[in-house]
Design an enzyme around this catalytic site. Structure first.
Site, PDB file in Angstrom:
ATOM      1  N   ASP A  33     -10.405   3.428   2.726  1.00  0.00           N
ATOM      2  CA  ASP A  33      -9.772   2.517   3.682  1.00  0.00           C
ATOM      3  C   ASP A  33      -9.275   1.239   3.021  1.00  0.00           C
ATOM      4  O   ASP A  33      -8.200   0.737   3.337  1.00  0.00           O
ATOM      5  CB  ASP A  33     -10.770   2.136   4.787  1.00  0.00           C
ATOM      6  CG  ASP A  33     -11.050   3.323   5.699  1.00  0.00           C
ATOM      7  OD1 ASP A  33     -10.492   4.410   5.437  1.00  0.00           O
ATOM      8  OD2 ASP A  33     -11.827   3.156   6.652  1.00  0.00           O
ATOM      9  N   GLU A  35      -8.186   0.739   0.103  1.00  0.00           N
ATOM     10  CA  GLU A  35      -6.955   0.924  -0.652  1.00  0.00           C
ATOM     11  C   GLU A  35      -5.762   1.052   0.300  1.00  0.00           C
ATOM     12  O   GLU A  35      -4.678   0.541   0.040  1.00  0.00           O
ATOM     13  CB  GLU A  35      -7.089   2.167  -1.530  1.00  0.00           C
ATOM     14  CG  GLU A  35      -6.113   2.165  -2.672  1.00  0.00           C
ATOM     15  CD  GLU A  35      -6.374   3.320  -3.634  1.00  0.00           C
ATOM     16  OE1 GLU A  35      -5.401   3.927  -4.086  1.00  0.00           O
ATOM     17  OE2 GLU A  35      -7.566   3.600  -3.889  1.00  0.00           O
ATOM     18  N   TYR A  36      -6.008   1.734   1.415  1.00  0.00           N
ATOM     19  CA  TYR A  36      -4.973   1.838   2.434  1.00  0.00           C
ATOM     20  C   TYR A  36      -4.595   0.440   2.930  1.00  0.00           C
ATOM     21  O   TYR A  36      -3.414   0.105   3.042  1.00  0.00           O
ATOM     22  CB  TYR A  36      -5.484   2.690   3.597  1.00  0.00           C
ATOM     23  CG  TYR A  36      -4.501   2.831   4.747  1.00  0.00           C
ATOM     24  CD1 TYR A  36      -3.528   3.822   4.732  1.00  0.00           C
ATOM     25  CD2 TYR A  36      -4.549   1.958   5.840  1.00  0.00           C
ATOM     26  CE1 TYR A  36      -2.634   3.951   5.787  1.00  0.00           C
ATOM     27  CE2 TYR A  36      -3.657   2.073   6.895  1.00  0.00           C
ATOM     28  CZ  TYR A  36      -2.700   3.073   6.867  1.00  0.00           C
ATOM     29  OH  TYR A  36      -1.813   3.188   7.904  1.00  0.00           O
ATOM     30  N   SER A  82      -3.868  -0.922  17.727  1.00  0.00           N
ATOM     31  CA  SER A  82      -4.865  -1.074  16.666  1.00  0.00           C
ATOM     32  C   SER A  82      -5.124  -2.566  16.494  1.00  0.00           C
ATOM     33  O   SER A  82      -4.680  -3.366  17.308  1.00  0.00           O
ATOM     34  CB  SER A  82      -4.400  -0.423  15.375  1.00  0.00           C
ATOM     35  OG  SER A  82      -3.125  -0.852  15.053  1.00  0.00           O
ATOM     36  N   LEU A  83      -5.836  -2.914  15.475  1.00  0.00           N
ATOM     37  CA  LEU A  83      -6.266  -4.305  15.338  1.00  0.00           C
ATOM     38  C   LEU A  83      -5.803  -4.893  14.016  1.00  0.00           C
ATOM     39  O   LEU A  83      -5.762  -4.198  13.002  1.00  0.00           O
ATOM     40  CB  LEU A  83      -7.797  -4.381  15.374  1.00  0.00           C
ATOM     41  CG  LEU A  83      -8.478  -4.042  16.691  1.00  0.00           C
ATOM     42  CD1 LEU A  83      -9.978  -3.923  16.486  1.00  0.00           C
ATOM     43  CD2 LEU A  83      -8.169  -5.110  17.734  1.00  0.00           C
ATOM     44  N   GLU A 113     -18.521  -7.413  18.992  1.00  0.00           N
ATOM     45  CA  GLU A 113     -19.341  -6.207  18.913  1.00  0.00           C
ATOM     46  C   GLU A 113     -19.001  -5.497  17.609  1.00  0.00           C
ATOM     47  O   GLU A 113     -17.966  -5.759  17.023  1.00  0.00           O
ATOM     48  CB  GLU A 113     -19.086  -5.303  20.126  1.00  0.00           C
ATOM     49  CG  GLU A 113     -17.675  -4.785  20.206  1.00  0.00           C
ATOM     50  CD  GLU A 113     -17.157  -4.664  21.655  1.00  0.00           C
ATOM     51  OE1 GLU A 113     -17.928  -4.908  22.577  1.00  0.00           O
ATOM     52  OE2 GLU A 113     -15.986  -4.338  21.821  1.00  0.00           O
ATOM     53  N   LYS A 115     -17.695  -2.927  14.855  1.00  0.00           N
ATOM     54  CA  LYS A 115     -16.568  -2.001  14.797  1.00  0.00           C
ATOM     55  C   LYS A 115     -17.116  -0.706  14.234  1.00  0.00           C
ATOM     56  O   LYS A 115     -17.342  -0.553  13.033  1.00  0.00           O
ATOM     57  CB  LYS A 115     -15.465  -2.546  13.891  1.00  0.00           C
ATOM     58  CG  LYS A 115     -14.230  -1.670  13.874  1.00  0.00           C
ATOM     59  CD  LYS A 115     -13.085  -2.383  13.174  1.00  0.00           C
ATOM     60  CE  LYS A 115     -11.784  -1.629  13.327  1.00  0.00           C
ATOM     61  NZ  LYS A 115     -11.813  -0.299  12.698  1.00  0.00           N
ATOM     62  N   ASP A 117     -17.377   3.115  13.114  1.00  0.00           N
ATOM     63  CA  ASP A 117     -16.421   3.918  12.354  1.00  0.00           C
ATOM     64  C   ASP A 117     -16.351   5.344  12.893  1.00  0.00           C
ATOM     65  O   ASP A 117     -17.029   6.238  12.418  1.00  0.00           O
ATOM     66  CB  ASP A 117     -16.848   3.919  10.886  1.00  0.00           C
ATOM     67  CG  ASP A 117     -15.654   3.941   9.963  1.00  0.00           C
ATOM     68  OD1 ASP A 117     -14.516   3.850  10.469  1.00  0.00           O
ATOM     69  OD2 ASP A 117     -15.857   4.047   8.747  1.00  0.00           O
ATOM     70  N   TYR A 222     -15.821   0.575  24.675  1.00  0.00           N
ATOM     71  CA  TYR A 222     -15.599  -0.827  24.337  1.00  0.00           C
ATOM     72  C   TYR A 222     -14.477  -1.480  25.142  1.00  0.00           C
ATOM     73  O   TYR A 222     -14.136  -2.632  24.896  1.00  0.00           O
ATOM     74  CB  TYR A 222     -15.376  -1.028  22.839  1.00  0.00           C
ATOM     75  CG  TYR A 222     -14.283  -0.157  22.229  1.00  0.00           C
ATOM     76  CD1 TYR A 222     -12.950  -0.310  22.576  1.00  0.00           C
ATOM     77  CD2 TYR A 222     -14.612   0.799  21.275  1.00  0.00           C
ATOM     78  CE1 TYR A 222     -11.963   0.473  22.010  1.00  0.00           C
ATOM     79  CE2 TYR A 222     -13.632   1.585  20.697  1.00  0.00           C
ATOM     80  CZ  TYR A 222     -12.310   1.421  21.068  1.00  0.00           C
ATOM     81  OH  TYR A 222     -11.342   2.195  20.508  1.00  0.00           O
ATOM     82  N   LYS A 308     -13.365  -7.192   8.735  1.00  0.00           N
ATOM     83  CA  LYS A 308     -13.772  -6.018   7.959  1.00  0.00           C
ATOM     84  C   LYS A 308     -14.757  -6.408   6.865  1.00  0.00           C
ATOM     85  O   LYS A 308     -14.500  -7.325   6.095  1.00  0.00           O
ATOM     86  CB  LYS A 308     -12.526  -5.377   7.307  1.00  0.00           C
ATOM     87  CG  LYS A 308     -11.563  -4.740   8.309  1.00  0.00           C
ATOM     88  CD  LYS A 308     -12.153  -3.492   8.893  1.00  0.00           C
ATOM     89  CE  LYS A 308     -11.380  -2.228   8.801  1.00  0.00           C
ATOM     90  NZ  LYS A 308     -10.304  -1.911   8.030  1.00  0.00           N
ATOM     91  N   CYS A 402     -29.680  21.072 -25.195  1.00  0.00           N
ATOM     92  CA  CYS A 402     -30.071  19.749 -24.728  1.00  0.00           C
ATOM     93  C   CYS A 402     -29.378  18.673 -25.563  1.00  0.00           C
ATOM     94  O   CYS A 402     -29.467  18.692 -26.794  1.00  0.00           O
ATOM     95  CB  CYS A 402     -31.589  19.603 -24.831  1.00  0.00           C
ATOM     96  SG  CYS A 402     -32.147  17.928 -24.487  1.00  0.00           S
ATOM     97  N   CYS A 405     -32.216  16.813 -27.734  1.00  0.00           N
ATOM     98  CA  CYS A 405     -33.034  17.407 -28.800  1.00  0.00           C
ATOM     99  C   CYS A 405     -32.447  18.706 -29.330  1.00  0.00           C
ATOM    100  O   CYS A 405     -32.971  19.272 -30.282  1.00  0.00           O
ATOM    101  CB  CYS A 405     -34.464  17.649 -28.312  1.00  0.00           C
ATOM    102  SG  CYS A 405     -34.600  19.005 -27.136  1.00  0.00           S
ATOM    103  N   CYS A 420     -34.063  21.687 -20.143  1.00  0.00           N
ATOM    104  CA  CYS A 420     -34.218  21.708 -21.593  1.00  0.00           C
ATOM    105  C   CYS A 420     -35.540  22.396 -21.876  1.00  0.00           C
ATOM    106  O   CYS A 420     -36.553  22.109 -21.240  1.00  0.00           O
ATOM    107  CB  CYS A 420     -34.236  20.278 -22.131  1.00  0.00           C
ATOM    108  SG  CYS A 420     -34.953  20.149 -23.777  1.00  0.00           S
ATOM    109  N   CYS A 426     -38.700  17.248 -27.219  1.00  0.00           N
ATOM    110  CA  CYS A 426     -37.534  16.504 -26.747  1.00  0.00           C
ATOM    111  C   CYS A 426     -37.953  15.066 -26.447  1.00  0.00           C
ATOM    112  O   CYS A 426     -38.719  14.808 -25.532  1.00  0.00           O
ATOM    113  CB  CYS A 426     -36.981  17.166 -25.476  1.00  0.00           C
ATOM    114  SG  CYS A 426     -35.547  16.331 -24.817  1.00  0.00           S
TER     115      CYS A 426
END
Ligand code: IVH
Length: 674
Positions: A33, A35-36, A82-83, A113, A115, A117, A222, A308, A402, A405, A420, A426
């Site tokens: 989100d 990045e969006y 939307s907000l 209140e 938000k 998801d 809401y 946010k 491994c 070792c 291992c 080891c």
């Protein structure tokens, strides 16, 4: 310049639309989100700088989301907006300043209140009966998902009053339910949901409501449209609750922005403890009349804003997968990530659990991945984003040997982990073993932490656990940054550990699958290491709580000569390999609890402690009411005083030695004083 801007704007719009489609329609976002939001705000900034490039089709001008055709369209009588987002306190202050400007300086009351998801739905009630339920869609037209919504227990079929009403709210999935659902899907070989919101979206958009019914969906309301004579949002929520709809109990009416800010901060704190995911707080102008006066711009109302929280999911690149070797030889893959901020912390590593998980999540080196952090837990890789591959990504091949070792790696049947086979050869395993052995709930050897365990092993001072009891003071002093005082503390703590009970020794040995609880039961049932070591598989299976896997691991442990050799050496060093009751029967000092203090002339304190333990007593480093005898050497200090105060009998070293010669003449007391 504006040609360049136009190009960038076109690209951003295209990208955002593609993400909207994946998010709203497919419920399979490929970016986090945050990045969006970044793409969106870059676009908004550019459009602000070049207003001539704004067009009505721009994602900034309409609510995101597209209408899918599988469900019947539903026109929203009032658009589902939307907000706008606020990311810092300053954004909130600017929001309030603008509202007050528009309302000519009137002081505003607010409602707030969390938000939550999930995804927004609209419910239409007629005469108190649920008639229709729809998704948000593009904000103007949604999809009719009434049969699916009817499967959600939180959504009442009938309100407590026969009124006409449109309710807006969020359908979501609780975090625990989401995890259980994913665990179930994993078992059944189905794809995993990236997060609770995607799980809720995917579950709601089922063609068959019987599928939706099996999904643990929840709802809370809401907003309402068509409630007559409620002057504020807060009162509307109270009214919705009276009608039988779930609303957020802690929705608050707040008198000013300081209170709003305090609420936001409180919820940011509460966030990891809530049973569902929230990504912020929604703040609304409380008075309905003022809401109407403020109105909306484009897709966003002016009277509400979302504060946010910093994201707890983020996208980053998987640079490498490294293998760390665990105490029991498990090869644990660790994701090495391009560092990225998640929820205010820079994350550069994440757990991957095992090979299956790497395969299931289709992780390749170089992939762009979604990672997430919840509360204090170790960050996790949620999934890779194959759509963002360039072709240079490399599948990860688990090593055959491994990495620590070089011993062969095996994958036992039916187990997800690889192991291992090096055992104590080891070093990585030995270090982990040592750390476990010394840990508080095991032998509780203070001063022996991870760093020291590593140097003890890498310097060759500890090749198996028993070497711990033969560490040489002079050699320890040569270790880096190890002063005399620390060496003495360590040696004292190691000596003290000889007094730990059999059940703790058993737990400390680190037998695979044997935790504290199992160790306790085994100690009780078998009474001694010898009885346990010679137990058959059937004997073990008869022990409560010892299933086939645990029994098998115990059996294997005692079949390994190297382990038996270490046990013999530990026994010789004076560790407890009998349960307390039997030790008590066995020794002449049974039932006694000794404390040694001051300098002894004939032996070191740890030797004295080991001696009494061998004779059935307990040895402790502190005087308590349970202490039965204090042996005070030269320069005894506060412990003697304490013992005097508690009325605990005190012996000199000579008295102690004399007593030993009486009760245990077979014990050769070193030094041979008087
Ligand atoms: S009020 C005009 N309140 O956030 C105001 N929305 O980005 C409309 N959401 O689509 C929304 N919790 O799905 C409001 N307490 C809350 C909310 C909430 C979650 C979602 C909702 C909406 C999105 C807005």
């Amino acid at each position: 310049m504006s040609a360049e801007a136009a190009q960038r704007i076109a690209l951003l719009r295209q990208e955002i639309e593609a993400h909207d489609y994946r998010y709203y329609v497919l419920a399979q976002p490929v970016i986090a989100d945050a990045e969006y939001d970044r793409l969106m705000s870059e676009l908004r900034d550019l459009e602000e700088a070049y207003p001539e490039l704004v067009s009505p089709e721009s994602p900034t001008q309409r609510p995101g989301g597209l209408v899918e055709t599988r469900f019947e369209p539903v026109a929203h009588r009032v658009p589902m907006l939307s907000l706008a987002n606020a990311f810092k306190q300053d954004d909130l202050q600017q929001w309030e300043a603008r509202n007050r400007r528009l309302l000519e300086g009137r002081a505003l009351g607010y409602a707030a209140e969390p938000k939550i998801d999930g995804l927004a739905v609209s419910l239409r009630y007629q005469g108190g009966r649920l008639m229709q339920g729809a998704t948000r869609g593009d904000g103007f037209t949604g999809e009719d998902i009434t049969p699916n919504l009817r499967t959600i227990a939180d959504i009442p079929e009938r309100l407590n009053e026969p009124i006409d009403l449109e309710v807006r709210g969020e359908v979501y999935m609780a975090t625990a339910d989401f995890e259980a659902l994913n665990a179930r899907r994993l078992n059944e070989g189905e794809g995993l949901f990236a997060n609770p919101r995607n799980a809720a979206a995917g579950s709601l958009r089922q063609q068959d409501p019987r599928v939706t019914r099996t999904r643990p969906l929840r709802f809370w309301a809401y907003a309402a449209i068509g409630l007559p004579s409620v002057p504020t949002h807060t009162e509307a929520l109270a009214r919705l609750a009276d009608l039988g709809l779930p609303v957020w109990q802690d929705a608050a009416s707040l008198s000013d922005m300081d209170a709003v800010w305090a609420y936001c901060q409180r919820y940011e704190q509460l966030r990891p403890t809530l049973p569902f995911e929230i990504d912020g707080v929604v703040i609304k102008v409380d008075a309905v009349r003022e809401q109407a006066e403020l109105g909306a711009v484009g897709r966003e109302p002016r009277w509400a804003i979302a504060f946010k929280f910093p994201p707890i999911q983020a996208t980053t690149r998987l640079i490498d997968i490294r293998i760390s070797v665990g105490r029991t030889g498990t090869l644990n893959p660790v994701a090495i990530l391009e560092p990225v901020a998640v929820g205010g912390v820079i994350v550069s590593r994440a757990t991957l659990h095992n090979e299956d998980e790497i395969r299931r999540k289709d992780l390749r080196l170089g992939d762009v991945v979604i990672i997430q952090r919840a509360g204090d837990v170790i960050p996790q890789v949620v999934k890779s984003i194959p759509e963002r591959r360039t072709g240079a990504e490399q599948p990860f091949a688990f090593p055959e040997h491994c990495p620590e070792c070089g011993s062969a790696v095996i994958k036992p049947e039916g187990l997800a982990m690889r192991y291992c086979t090096g055992g104590t050869v080891c070093h990585a395993q030995l270090v982990e073993q040592l750390k476990h052995f010394a840990s508080r709930r095991a032998m509780d050897i203070e001063h022996l932490g991870g760093k020291l365990a590593e140097s003890l092993v890498s310097q060759g001072l500890v090749r198996d656990l028993s070497d711990l009891y033969h560490l040489d003071r002079a050699t320890l002093l040569t270790l880096d940054r190890f002063a005399e005082k620390s060496v003495d503390n360590l040696l004292g703590a190691i000596a003290d550990s000889k007094a730990r009970s059999f059940e703790r020794v058993l737990f400390a040995l680190g037998v695979h699958e044997v935790g504290e609880q199992t160790a306790r039961i085994l100690a009780e049932q078998f009474g001694s290491i010898d009885a346990l070591a010679t137990a058959t598989l059937d004997d073990l299976l008869a022990v409560p709580g010892c299933g086939p896997v645990v029994s098998q691991r115990i059996h294997e442990f005692f079949a390994e000569p190297r382990n038996l050799a270490v046990i013999e050496k530990l026994r010789a060093a004076g560790l407890q390999f009998r349960a307390r009751a039997q030790a008590a029967l066995a020794g002449p000092l049974a039932g006694e609890s000794y404390v040694f203090t001051g300098r002894l002339a004939t032996m070191a304190r740890p030797e004295a402690e080991a001696l009494v333990v061998k004779l059935g007593a307990r040895a402790s480093s502190s005087v308590t009411k349970a202490t039965t005898r204090l042996v005070a050497g030269e320069e005894a200090g506060s412990k003697r005083e304490k013992a005097q105060k508690l009325g605990i009998p005190i012996w000199s070293e000579d008295q102690f030695l004399a007593h030993l010669r009486t009760v245990a003449p077979e014990v050769v007391v070193p030094g041979g004083a008087s």
